[in-house]
Design an enzyme around this catalytic site. Structure first.
Site, PDB file in Angstrom:
ATOM      1  N   TYR A 128      47.269  37.437  27.443  1.00  0.00           N
ATOM      2  CA  TYR A 128      46.176  36.681  26.799  1.00  0.00           C
ATOM      3  C   TYR A 128      46.341  36.574  25.296  1.00  0.00           C
ATOM      4  CZ  TYR A 128      43.631  38.773  30.833  1.00  0.00           C
ATOM      5  OH  TYR A 128      43.219  39.228  32.060  1.00  0.00           O
ATOM      6  N   CYS A 136      62.688  45.035  29.344  1.00  0.00           N
ATOM      7  CA  CYS A 136      63.725  44.037  29.104  1.00  0.00           C
ATOM      8  C   CYS A 136      63.104  42.659  29.074  1.00  0.00           C
ATOM      9  CB  CYS A 136      64.773  44.133  30.190  1.00  0.00           C
ATOM     10  SG  CYS A 136      65.513  45.761  30.211  1.00  0.00           S
ATOM     11  N   GLU A 137      62.375  42.405  28.017  1.00  0.00           N
ATOM     12  CA  GLU A 137      61.579  41.179  27.944  1.00  0.00           C
ATOM     13  C   GLU A 137      61.171  41.041  26.490  1.00  0.00           C
ATOM     14  OE1 GLU A 137      59.873  38.194  30.112  1.00  0.00           O
ATOM     15  OE2 GLU A 137      60.338  39.997  31.265  1.00  0.00           O
ATOM     16  N   TYR A 180      41.211  47.154  31.484  1.00  0.00           N
ATOM     17  CA  TYR A 180      42.270  46.194  31.802  1.00  0.00           C
ATOM     18  C   TYR A 180      43.638  46.607  31.286  1.00  0.00           C
ATOM     19  CZ  TYR A 180      38.051  43.641  32.860  1.00  0.00           C
ATOM     20  OH  TYR A 180      36.824  43.296  33.365  1.00  0.00           O
ATOM     21  N   GLU A 195      26.766  43.025  34.578  1.00  0.00           N
ATOM     22  CA  GLU A 195      27.978  43.673  35.083  1.00  0.00           C
ATOM     23  C   GLU A 195      29.008  43.946  33.995  1.00  0.00           C
ATOM     24  OE1 GLU A 195      28.116  41.539  39.417  1.00  0.00           O
ATOM     25  OE2 GLU A 195      28.922  40.401  37.746  1.00  0.00           O
ATOM     26  N   PRO A 196      28.684  44.777  33.038  1.00  0.00           N
ATOM     27  CA  PRO A 196      29.661  45.060  31.984  1.00  0.00           C
ATOM     28  C   PRO A 196      30.799  45.935  32.508  1.00  0.00           C
ATOM     29  CG  PRO A 196      27.745  46.481  31.732  1.00  0.00           C
ATOM     30  CD  PRO A 196      27.435  45.554  32.883  1.00  0.00           C
ATOM     31  N   GLY A 222      31.217  40.412  30.729  1.00  0.00           N
ATOM     32  CA  GLY A 222      31.921  39.628  29.721  1.00  0.00           C
ATOM     33  C   GLY A 222      31.558  39.953  28.292  1.00  0.00           C
TER      34      GLY A 222
END
Ligand SMILES: *Cc1c(COP(=O)(O)O)cnc(C)c1O
Length: 463
Positions: A364, A391-392, A421, A320-321, A278
């Site tokens: 996010y 298309c959004e 990500y 845990e990076p 995190g």
């Protein structure tokens, strides 16, 4: 491609529509080293290079959109984390941030361990030669098949996430005649995001077993009774994109308190604690992440101090990076297709990718930076929104950023800090072809995940 002029776009000085942006940077051509991979620079012709290769020739050779990953930066970050924690701690790279066989090999060579959270990630890790004992298996709903495979191959630990899973893993391990090393994931009542953390009422989420109400203590009680399990420690992961160590401080204190309770009740000192990942990175120049050695020092001090106070031996720490290792090492290269100034608002810059290669902005409200990379420009800054071709209307890659007002179709722009990500969350929305990941190092560029093809699409479609 022609640089046809478009009607003058809105200028930052005339209009300041709502948005999350600060004043335009003094020099739009400057690449802030905080947000770009280490070998990224502009050459004498004004073209941005990575690992010594210009983005113009990379676009020619590999197409756009594409992710370019600075291998030497990735390896350097692995080493920085490993060195910072030294031999008394273990660094697990969180594979969900981005995983491929090349990544696994680099992790292995640089001495890191690996977190996986699905059968697919486990397969990739094993296929690329990561020793099973250096793999940790996570997830709140591992299937029986995943558990069986993880136990059979001998993963170093399975992180247990629920009471049902305690029994499930124990049962499977026993049926295989094994004793599986496990940690119990607890929720410490702390949730941290970016610059803040909140220390109440965050048990309301799907992961882990709450410390509150004695639930985690009960989980330990049950795990210690089962022959198929060797309980080696407690795990806590409090959030993502965190800059402030205060959340880790509270988390470590609460986990150590549980270790003390376990000792008092069972006479057992659990030998490990895992404080999760995190740690934040710089997506824009406003972000100020800490270096791994600062983080290591702070975490080690907190745990040591709390253990001394509780009269416990200091357990072995693991972290845990994911994002903090791979995030800054890659950028996404796009070609500009259309430039549409909206009077009094901003200019919409459409690129040849979008939410299919970077869902984080839509998901996010993530912030990113963007630069013109195929040339320099002395034109005025233009408040821009970089959007994709899907298309959004929520298909936004960079919500608010300044690009030069002479931006034109055919220009290459790049969004830095997309190593984590982005490819791992990429989708086929609108039957988009997921972009390749190209590793660049010392003048050499090599595809590590190839671009999807229309054949790939049709191969899955077996109707
Ligand atoms: C997602 C996750 C990580 C990695 O988070 P980053 O923000 O990428 O560092 C580490 N541990 C666990 C358990 C996770 O779920």
């Amino acid at each position: 491609m022609s640089r046809s002029a478009h009607p003058a776009g809105p200028r930052h000085a005339d209009v300041l529509p709502e948005g999350h942006y600060s004043a335009p940077p003094a020099d739009l051509n400057r690449l802030d080293p905080k947000v770009w991979a280490r070998t990224v620079e502009r050459n004498a012709q004004g073209v941005v290079t990575v690992g010594g290769r210009g983005v113009d020739e990379l676009a020619e050779e590999f197409g756009t959109p594409a992710y370019f990953l600075d291998e030497s930066d990735f390896r350097a970050r692995c080493r920085a984390w490993a060195d910072a924690f030294g031999s008394d701690a273990d660094v697990f790279y969180a594979g969900k941030a981005f995983l491929s066989r090349a990544i696994v090999r680099w992790l292995k060579e640089e001495g890191l361990n690996l977190d996986v959270c699905s059968g697919g990630e486990l397969t990739t890790a094993l296929d690329a030669g990561m020793p099973a004992e250096r793999i940790a298996f996570h997830g709140n709903n591992k299937s029986e098949d995943e558990i069986r495979r993880a136990v059979s191959v001998g993963v170093g630990r399975i992180v247990l996430d629920s009471f049902q899973e305690i029994v499930r893993v124990a049962h499977i391990a026993e049926s295989l005649g094994k004793r599986q090393r496990v940690q119990i994931r607890v929720t410490v009542g702390v949730e941290a995001h970016t610059h803040e953390f909140i220390a109440t009422a965050h048990e309301d989420q799907k992961f882990g077993i709450a410390l509150a109400g004695g639930q985690a203590a009960e989980a330990v009680r049950r795990a210690l009774r089962l022959d198929g399990l060797e309980l080696i420690g407690i795990h806590s992961h409090i959030g993502s994109q965190i800059f402030d160590m205060a959340g880790f401080e509270v988390s470590a204190r609460r986990v150590v308190q549980l270790l003390a309770e376990v000792r008092d009740e069972h006479g057992v000192e659990l030998p490990e604690i895992d404080l999760g990942g995190g740690l934040g990175i710089a997506y824009t120049s406003d972000d100020d992440p800490r270096e791994p050695h600062h983080i290591a020092k702070a975490l080690t001090e907190i745990v040591t101090r709390e253990c001394e106070a509780a009269g416990l031996r200091t357990p072995r720490i693991s972290v845990e990076p994911g994002r903090a290792i791979v995030g800054p090492t890659a950028f996404t290269l796009y070609r500009v297709g259309t430039v549409k100034p909206l009077e009094g608002l901003r200019t919409y810059v459409s690129v040849d990718g979008g939410m299919s290669d970077n869902i984080r902005t839509a998901l996010y409200d993530a912030e990113y930076s963007v630069s013109l990379v195929s040339r320099t420009s002395d034109a005025e800054p233009m408040l821009s929104r970089v959007v994709g071709k899907h298309c959004e209307s929520g298909d936004i890659v960079v919500k608010d950023a300044f690009l030069p007002s002479d931006l034109a179709p055919g220009d290459l722009i790049a969004v830095p800090a997309t190593g984590a990500y982005c490819r791992s969350m990429a989708s086929n929305y609108n039957h988009a072809l997921r972009p390749p990941v190209v590793a660049v190092s010392d003048g050499e560029a090599r595809v590590i995940v190839r671009r999807e093809t229309e054949e790939d699409l049709l191969r899955l479609d077996v109707g």
